[in-house]
Write a protein that holds these residues in place. Structure first.
Motif, PDB file in Angstrom:
ATOM      1  N   GLU A 194       0.709  -1.364   0.012  1.00 22.74           N
ATOM      2  CA  GLU A 194      -0.063  -0.038  -0.002  1.00 22.74           C
ATOM      3  C   GLU A 194       0.722   1.422  -0.105  1.00 22.74           C
ATOM      4  O   GLU A 194       0.883   2.129  -0.747  1.00 22.74           O
ATOM      5  CB  GLU A 194      -1.013  -0.079   1.363  1.00 22.74           C
ATOM      6  CG  GLU A 194      -2.136  -1.080   1.228  1.00 22.74           C
ATOM      7  CD  GLU A 194      -2.846  -0.886   2.387  1.00 22.74           C
ATOM      8  OE1 GLU A 194      -4.010  -0.586   2.372  1.00 22.74           O
ATOM      9  OE2 GLU A 194      -2.347  -0.658   3.654  1.00 22.74           O
ATOM     10  N   TRP A 195       1.954   1.226   0.829  1.00 23.96           N
ATOM     11  CA  TRP A 195       2.709   2.556   0.791  1.00 23.96           C
ATOM     12  C   TRP A 195       3.740   2.561   0.011  1.00 23.96           C
ATOM     13  O   TRP A 195       4.143   3.695  -0.423  1.00 23.96           O
ATOM     14  CB  TRP A 195       3.294   2.427   2.346  1.00 23.96           C
ATOM     15  CG  TRP A 195       2.162   2.904   3.595  1.00 23.96           C
ATOM     16  CD1 TRP A 195       1.466   2.241   4.119  1.00 23.96           C
ATOM     17  CD2 TRP A 195       1.724   4.320   3.640  1.00 23.96           C
ATOM     18  NE1 TRP A 195       0.501   2.720   4.946  1.00 23.96           N
ATOM     19  CE2 TRP A 195       0.810   3.902   4.577  1.00 23.96           C
ATOM     20  CE3 TRP A 195       2.038   5.460   3.284  1.00 23.96           C
ATOM     21  CZ2 TRP A 195       0.227   5.159   5.172  1.00 23.96           C
ATOM     22  CZ3 TRP A 195       1.521   6.525   3.751  1.00 23.96           C
ATOM     23  CH2 TRP A 195       0.388   6.377   4.728  1.00 23.96           C
ATOM     24  N   LEU A 196       4.182   1.490  -0.862  1.00 20.30           N
ATOM     25  CA  LEU A 196       4.941   1.569  -1.840  1.00 20.30           C
ATOM     26  C   LEU A 196       4.224   2.229  -2.981  1.00 20.30           C
ATOM     27  O   LEU A 196       4.903   3.186  -3.762  1.00 20.30           O
ATOM     28  CB  LEU A 196       5.460   0.116  -2.236  1.00 20.30           C
ATOM     29  CG  LEU A 196       6.479  -0.036  -3.158  1.00 20.30           C
ATOM     30  CD1 LEU A 196       7.799   0.782  -3.187  1.00 20.30           C
ATOM     31  CD2 LEU A 196       6.481  -1.384  -3.739  1.00 20.30           C
ATOM     32  N   CYS A 197       2.733   1.663  -3.253  1.00 21.21           N
ATOM     33  CA  CYS A 197       2.136   2.186  -4.293  1.00 21.21           C
ATOM     34  C   CYS A 197       1.934   4.028  -3.889  1.00 21.21           C
ATOM     35  O   CYS A 197       1.842   4.651  -4.903  1.00 21.21           O
ATOM     36  CB  CYS A 197       0.933   1.516  -4.469  1.00 21.21           C
ATOM     37  SG  CYS A 197       1.176  -0.073  -5.037  1.00 21.21           S
ATOM     38  N   ILE A 244      10.936  -1.769   2.223  1.00 25.59           N
ATOM     39  CA  ILE A 244      11.083  -1.020   0.757  1.00 25.59           C
ATOM     40  C   ILE A 244      10.029  -0.003   0.695  1.00 25.59           C
ATOM     41  O   ILE A 244      10.376   1.005  -0.088  1.00 25.59           O
ATOM     42  CB  ILE A 244      10.567  -2.126  -0.479  1.00 25.59           C
ATOM     43  CG1 ILE A 244       9.310  -2.706  -0.182  1.00 25.59           C
ATOM     44  CG2 ILE A 244      12.036  -3.090  -0.578  1.00 25.59           C
ATOM     45  CD1 ILE A 244       8.766  -3.841  -1.515  1.00 25.59           C
ATOM     46  N   ALA A 245       9.028   0.140   1.667  1.00 22.46           N
ATOM     47  CA  ALA A 245       8.202   1.412   1.672  1.00 22.46           C
ATOM     48  C   ALA A 245       8.906   2.574   2.267  1.00 22.46           C
ATOM     49  O   ALA A 245       8.837   3.491   1.689  1.00 22.46           O
ATOM     50  CB  ALA A 245       6.864   1.051   2.539  1.00 22.46           C
ATOM     51  N   ASP A 246       9.778   2.244   3.141  1.00 19.44           N
ATOM     52  CA  ASP A 246      10.735   3.497   3.512  1.00 19.44           C
ATOM     53  C   ASP A 246      11.992   3.644   2.489  1.00 19.44           C
ATOM     54  O   ASP A 246      12.087   4.806   2.597  1.00 19.44           O
ATOM     55  CB  ASP A 246      11.596   2.877   4.962  1.00 19.44           C
ATOM     56  CG  ASP A 246      10.642   2.717   5.859  1.00 19.44           C
ATOM     57  OD1 ASP A 246       9.942   3.440   6.497  1.00 19.44           O
ATOM     58  OD2 ASP A 246      10.062   1.511   6.118  1.00 19.44           O
ATOM     59  N   MET A 247      12.231   2.710   1.990  1.00 21.26           N
ATOM     60  CA  MET A 247      13.667   2.907   1.059  1.00 21.26           C
ATOM     61  C   MET A 247      12.730   3.914  -0.555  1.00 21.26           C
ATOM     62  O   MET A 247      13.519   4.639  -0.980  1.00 21.26           O
ATOM     63  CB  MET A 247      14.060   1.747   0.467  1.00 21.26           C
ATOM     64  CG  MET A 247      14.709   0.939   1.335  1.00 21.26           C
ATOM     65  SD  MET A 247      15.452  -0.567   0.756  1.00 21.26           S
ATOM     66  CE  MET A 247      15.922  -1.614   2.384  1.00 21.26           C
ATOM     67  N   ALA A 248      11.573   3.585  -0.508  1.00 22.71           N
ATOM     68  CA  ALA A 248      10.892   4.251  -1.607  1.00 22.71           C
ATOM     69  C   ALA A 248      10.665   5.563  -1.452  1.00 22.71           C
ATOM     70  O   ALA A 248      10.829   6.645  -2.159  1.00 22.71           O
ATOM     71  CB  ALA A 248       9.558   3.556  -1.987  1.00 22.71           C
TER      72      ALA A 248
END
Length: 239
Positions: free
Chosen positions: A107-110, A169-173
């Motif tokens: 969700e947060w990656l998108c 990966i959400a943080d890295m994005a």
């Protein structure tokens, strides 16, 4: 071995952040977007949207032929699956809990790919790169960038990382898109949870290694764009 087609931009930094954290073997293939390298036929064969980053994994987990992937969000998801790390799933999670944690991360990656990145990019375009003053566009994208920072700050209240149980990966994005433009900084004072999170990521050794690559790949990183570079970057239409 993974070939990373890279230039030091926020979207490029997303992938080096992951690769440095995970310790996967990779080599950088520079894509000088200011000179139009993103339009080369050999690059378009793996990244048809003529945007970097892109990767080619020469040793995919299925043991088959090399696989190419474009779009930073898709690359991060692929790499998290490949490495079995940074997917936001707690080590002790059962299958049902792991599925839910993975959904939360996606969700947060998108959210970043569809919102924070594009809106912040437009903010930078109208505040840094346009030759003329466009007050409506400047106000529109400043307000939207600040709204999104507010969303992220609220999300980080009472939690260490954006999604799941761990750094993911959400943080890295999201991290590379926080206050990208030195010439047009946004005021982060109203966002204490975001600032705490940002400082925690900045302090990670892998973050320092990832960002050190910028000057190695492009010694002119951070310098003003020439008129020719602006034409290449911002003047493309359908063709």
């Amino acid at each position: 071995m993974i070939d990373l087609y890279y230039w030091p931009t926020p979207n490029g930094h997303k992938i080096t952040l992951f690769l440095e954290e995970a310790g996967l073997d990779y080599r950088i293939v520079p894509v000088d977007i200011g000179r139009g390298a993103q339009f080369a036929p050999e690059f378009l064969a793996i990244a048809p949207n003529n945007k970097m980053p892109a990767i080619v994994d020469h040793a995919p987990g299925d043991g088959g032929a090399p696989i190419s992937i474009f779009e930073s969000g898709a690359i991060l998801r692929y790499l998290a699956d490949k490495a079995g790390r940074f997917d936001g799933v707690a080590a002790d999670a059962d299958a049902a809990r792991a599925r839910r944690q993975r959904i939360e991360v996606d969700e947060w990656l998108c959210w970043q790919v569809a919102g924070l990145g594009p809106m912040t990019g437009q903010y930078g375009h109208f505040h840094v790169y346009t030759p003329e003053d466009v007050p409506y566009a400047k106000a529109r994208y400043r307000n939207e960038a600040l709204r999104l920072l507010g969303v992220l700050d609220a999300r980080l209240a009472g939690r260490e990382w954006i999604a799941g149980a761990t750094y993911s990966i959400a943080d890295m994005a999201a991290y590379p898109w926080i206050n990208v433009y030195d010439k047009a900084p946004l005021d982060l004072a109203p966002f204490p949870h975001l600032r705490r999170w940002q400082a925690a990521i900045a302090a990670r050794p892998a973050t320092a290694r990832a960002y050190a690559l910028a000057r190695q790949v492009n010694p002119n990183a951070g310098q003003p764009l020439s008129d020719e570079e602006k034409k290449i970057l911002f003047g493309q239409g359908a063709r």
